[in-house]
Design an enzyme around this catalytic site. Structure first.
Site, short mmCIF file in Angstrom:
data_model
loop_
_atom_site.label_atom_id
_atom_site.label_comp_id
_atom_site.label_asym_id
_atom_site.label_seq_id
_atom_site.Cartn_x
_atom_site.Cartn_y
_atom_site.Cartn_z
N SER A 28 32.54 49.14 56.19
CA SER A 28 32.26 48.74 55.15
C SER A 28 31.20 47.48 55.07
CB SER A 28 33.41 48.25 54.36
OG SER A 28 33.25 47.58 53.22
N HIS A 109 34.00 36.80 58.27
CA HIS A 109 35.41 36.34 58.28
C HIS A 109 35.77 35.47 59.18
CE1 HIS A 109 39.52 36.10 56.82
NE2 HIS A 109 39.91 36.86 57.64
N ASP A 192 41.31 33.14 52.33
CA ASP A 192 41.33 34.47 52.25
C ASP A 192 42.42 35.02 52.37
OD1 ASP A 192 39.05 36.86 52.01
OD2 ASP A 192 40.41 37.17 53.93
N GLU A 196 44.74 37.37 49.85
CA GLU A 196 45.24 38.51 50.08
C GLU A 196 46.72 38.70 49.97
OE1 GLU A 196 41.57 39.82 53.18
OE2 GLU A 196 43.65 39.29 53.92
N GLU A 232 47.26 50.04 33.31
CA GLU A 232 46.75 49.07 32.14
C GLU A 232 46.56 47.66 32.97
OE1 GLU A 232 48.48 48.78 28.45
OE2 GLU A 232 48.92 50.66 28.19
N SER A 253 46.46 41.24 22.08
CA SER A 253 47.22 40.98 20.82
C SER A 253 48.02 39.99 20.96
CB SER A 253 48.03 42.05 20.52
OG SER A 253 49.18 42.21 21.44
#
Length: 343
Positions: A28, A109, A192, A196, A232, A253
């Site tokens: 990645s 990292h 970090d 996590e 949601e 709302s």
């Protein structure tokens, strides 16, 4: 006092122009750093073990690929971009024997350096460049002419040039387009890991699953529980990312906002914060890392069971069925684990 934010004007790509940059690993973060640096006009090579499945991928994307030891020999700056638990082994076997004075060792990292899994010899600069986003976003933002904010860190004992190299690398991957902040290996690593465990992964997933279970156990349909406790959540997180917690509250709302104020503290309260402090202490003392290293060396029995139990939770089957009804939701059927990652 707010941290200084470094931008493109503070970094100079010429610092790296005559250097060879080796990315060890092509996952990645590795692929994103490599492609962005290459597109920034820098000389990038890839280091992989001989039978890695990533060899052909990297070659197809225009990179010279060498076995890790040879890549280290050829490079001036070496970034270790393999998973945390593999770094020490790769370092001892293929990197350390070829680290000559004047080379720079880079990380995305802070764990391996902060907790002593890797100790670089004298005469080696040790830096970190950590974009605050997954690799595919680091790449896509760069391609669009933008960038992902990044962190840099310079390990104690490094030369005066180390910061220039870190900033140039950050610029090469697009980090200074968005803004780059200097931190330390300790601060990046501990915050970090805490984020996590307590909030982003551990906290959020446990909260979602507990909410789902509470509704289902009370007799509500699992589909309703899934929509309200998982689906949601993206809306709320997006609102917070875009405009902060107060902005999110303004956007929902008044009923939802009132419920936020009176019920949020009933779920996340003093006992929750006490647990968070205990998690942070385990991270700070090195207990988490020590236990994780032990688990990894023992073949990951608990880890594999956690993965199996999570995949078999009712929320997963419910989610698969409902996501199939939502063509606008990107489908990714991810199986396996990071520990099985092929660098």
């Amino acid at each position: 006092m707010p941290a200084k934010v470094y931008t493109d004007k503070d970094a100079d790509l010429r610092t790296l122009k005559k250097k060879t940059l080796a990315i060890i690993g092509y996952g990645s973060q590795g692929h994103a750093h490599a492609q962005n640096l290459k597109d920034s006009g820098l000389n990038v090579i890839i280091g992989l073990y001989k039978k890695s499945k990533s060899v052909k991928v990297a070659q197809s994307q225009g990179f010279e690929v060498f076995e890790t030891a040879e890549a280290v020999q050829k490079a001036d700056v070496i970034m270790i971009a393999v998973p945390d638990m593999l770094q020490a082994q790769v370092y001892e076997n293929d990197i350390l024997p070829h680290l000559t004075k004047g080379k720079t060792l880079a990380f995305t990292h802070g764990l391996a350096i902060h907790f002593g899994l890797i100790e670089a010899p004298k005469g080696i600069d040790v830096i970190m460049i950590a974009p605050k986003g997954p690799g595919h976003v680091v790449r896509s933002q760069y391609v669009e002419g933008k960038g992902v904010p990044a962190l840099i860190a310079i390990n104690k004992g490094s030369s005066r040039d180390a910061k220039k190299v870190a900033l140039a690398w950050a610029k090469g991957v697009g980090g200074t387009r968005a803004g780059t902040i200097q931190t330390t290996f300790k601060e990046e690593c501990e915050t970090d890991l805490f984020g996590e465990q307590a909030v982003l992964c551990g906290g959020a997933s446990a909260l979602v699953m507990a909410g789902f279970e509470t509704l289902v156990e009370a007799g509500y349909q699992p589909e309703m529980a899934y929509f309200e406790c998982l689906h949601e959540l993206k809306l709320i997180v997006d609102l917070m990312v875009e405009s902060g917690v107060s902005g999110m509250r303004f956007s929902v709302s008044e009923t939802a906002e009132w419920g936020d104020y009176i019920s949020g503290p009933r779920v996340i309260n003093a006992s929750s914060k006490k647990a968070m402090k205990a998690i942070l202490k385990d991270i700070q003392t090195g207990k988490f890392t020590k236990d994780w290293v032990k688990e990894y060396k023992n073949g990951l029995p608990k880890y594999k069971q956690f993965v199996k139990d999570g995949q078999n939770h009712p929320i997963e089957k419910t989610g698969q069925r409902l996501r199939a009804l939502m063509p606008w939701v990107k489908k990714r059927n991810i199986k396996g684990s990071q520990a099985a990652y092929n660098n």
